[in-house]
Design an enzyme around this catalytic site. Structure first.
Site, PDB file in Angstrom:
ATOM      1  N   PRO A  10      -3.593  -4.511 -10.521  1.00 26.79           N
ATOM      2  CG  PRO A  10      -3.418  -6.033  -8.779  1.00 26.79           C
ATOM      3  CD  PRO A  10      -2.708  -5.560 -10.006  1.00 26.79           C
ATOM      4  CG  ASN A  11      -7.795  -3.198  -6.639  1.00 24.37           C
ATOM      5  OD1 ASN A  11      -8.966  -3.498  -6.893  1.00 24.37           O
ATOM      6  ND2 ASN A  11      -7.019  -3.961  -5.879  1.00 24.37           N
ATOM      7  NE  ARG A  18     -15.171   3.467  -3.903  1.00 23.95           N
ATOM      8  CZ  ARG A  18     -15.540   2.226  -3.627  1.00 23.95           C
ATOM      9  NH1 ARG A  18     -14.724   1.415  -3.018  1.00 23.95           N
ATOM     10  NH2 ARG A  18     -16.744   1.798  -3.956  1.00 23.95           N
ATOM     11  CG  ASN A  74       1.550   1.210 -10.465  1.00 17.75           C
ATOM     12  OD1 ASN A  74       1.763   0.363  -9.596  1.00 17.75           O
ATOM     13  ND2 ASN A  74       0.978   2.373 -10.200  1.00 17.75           N
ATOM     14  CB  ALA A  77      -1.782  -5.492  -4.659  1.00 15.41           C
ATOM     15  CG  ASP A  87       9.853 -16.403 -12.412  1.00 12.11           C
ATOM     16  OD1 ASP A  87      10.866 -15.936 -11.852  1.00 12.11           O
ATOM     17  OD2 ASP A  87       9.245 -17.403 -11.990  1.00 12.11           O
ATOM     18  CB  ILE A 101       0.505   6.731  -7.994  1.00 15.07           C
ATOM     19  CG1 ILE A 101       0.242   6.387  -9.463  1.00 15.07           C
ATOM     20  CG2 ILE A 101      -0.179   8.035  -7.599  1.00 15.07           C
ATOM     21  CD1 ILE A 101      -1.167   5.906  -9.737  1.00 15.07           C
ATOM     22  CB  SER A 102       1.584   6.210  -3.030  1.00 17.82           C
ATOM     23  OG  SER A 102       1.765   4.802  -3.108  1.00 17.82           O
TER      24      SER A 102
HETATM   25  O1  CA2 Z   1       1.258   3.907  -5.485  1.00 18.38           O
HETATM   26  C1  CA2 Z   1       1.061   3.032  -6.332  1.00 18.38           C
HETATM   27  O2  CA2 Z   1       1.040   3.254  -7.534  1.00 18.38           O
HETATM   28  C2  CA2 Z   1       0.794   1.598  -5.882  1.00 18.38           C
HETATM   29  O3  CA2 Z   1       1.397   0.701  -6.804  1.00 18.38           O
HETATM   30  C3  CA2 Z   1      -0.702   1.406  -5.870  1.00 18.38           C
HETATM   31  C4  CA2 Z   1      -1.126   0.052  -5.288  1.00 18.38           C
HETATM   32  C5  CA2 Z   1      -0.494  -0.184  -3.933  1.00 18.38           C
HETATM   33  O4  CA2 Z   1      -0.791  -1.521  -3.495  1.00 18.38           O
HETATM   34  C6  CA2 Z   1       0.991   0.000  -4.002  1.00 18.38           C
HETATM   35  O5  CA2 Z   1       1.501  -0.139  -2.694  1.00 18.38           O
HETATM   36  C7  CA2 Z   1       1.376   1.356  -4.511  1.00 18.38           C
HETATM   37  C8  CA2 Z   1      -2.623  -0.015  -5.102  1.00 18.38           C
HETATM   38  C9  CA2 Z   1      -3.383   0.286  -6.331  1.00 18.38           C
HETATM   39  C10 CA2 Z   1      -4.806   0.368  -5.947  1.00 18.38           C
HETATM   40  O6  CA2 Z   1      -5.356   1.412  -6.675  1.00 18.38           O
HETATM   41  C11 CA2 Z   1      -6.387   2.060  -6.156  1.00 18.38           C
HETATM   42  C12 CA2 Z   1      -6.691   3.248  -6.734  1.00 18.38           C
HETATM   43  C13 CA2 Z   1      -7.716   3.981  -6.261  1.00 18.38           C
HETATM   44  C14 CA2 Z   1      -8.465   3.499  -5.194  1.00 18.38           C
HETATM   45  C15 CA2 Z   1      -8.174   2.284  -4.636  1.00 18.38           C
HETATM   46  C16 CA2 Z   1      -7.128   1.552  -5.120  1.00 18.38           C
END
Ligand code: CA2
Length: 145
Positions: A10-11, A18, A74, A77, A87, A101-102
């Site tokens: 998601p997102n 963003r 990936n 959340a 599962d 990514i982070s």
């Molecule tokens: O670092 C990552 O790839 C995460 O999986 C990204 C998730 C975060 O909840 C994980 O802790 C680490 C969030 C993805 C949301 O993606 C966005 C991208 C751009 C702007 C806002 C959200």
């Protein structure tokens, strides 16, 4: 190792749009394109998906049992909440690489403890979009199972 499924949670459709200070400026479309290029280079067949819906991710993981030899995911959340994804991943017999990514380990308490990591073969975090490329190179040289 021929067929690879890449799943994004998601997102991640907002990548590059963003919060570039956390997730960079590469968009999901650009990420998809660089994964396609690298797949060609490695001789892999790639299917690449993103969903904001847990059940849809579960459906793709289930379908990967017939259509993929490896999964890169990936879970975004859902890393921190989804027993359903854990599962489903446990039913997949090939290698699974979790990519973030982070660097989730250097982040706040909410984003630090992935529950998915215990159900995967390997975890990559903090390399930015290159983490997907590194994961692809890794699965390309893994044997099935
Ligand atoms: O670092 C990552 O790839 C995460 O999986 C990204 C998730 C975060 O909840 C994980 O802790 C680490 C969030 C993805 C949301 O993606 C966005 C991208 C751009 C702007 C806002 C959200």
């Amino acid at each position: 190792m021929k067929r690879l499924m890449i799943l994004n949670g998601p997102n991640l459709n907002l990548l590059g749009v963003r919060e570039p200070h956390i997730y960079g400026t590469t968009t999901l479309a650009q990420l998809h394109e660089s994964c396609e290029k690298h797949a060609k280079h490695l001789g892999l067949e790639l299917s690449f998906h993103q969903s904001n819906h847990e059940g849809e991710l579960v459906d793709w993981i289930q379908s990967a049992r017939q259509t993929a030899d490896a999964i890169i995911i990936n879970p975004a959340a859902y890393s921190f909440t989804s027993i359903a994804i854990i599962d489903a991943l446990k039913t997949f017999e090939g290698p699974i690489v979790e990519v973030h990514i982070s660097n989730i380990h250097a982040r706040d308490e909410l984003h630090r403890h992935s529950r998915i990591s215990g159900a995967v073969t390997a975890v990559i975090a903090g390399l930015g979009p290159y983490g997907y490329i590194a994961a692809m190179s890794a699965v390309a040289q893994m044997k099935k199972g």
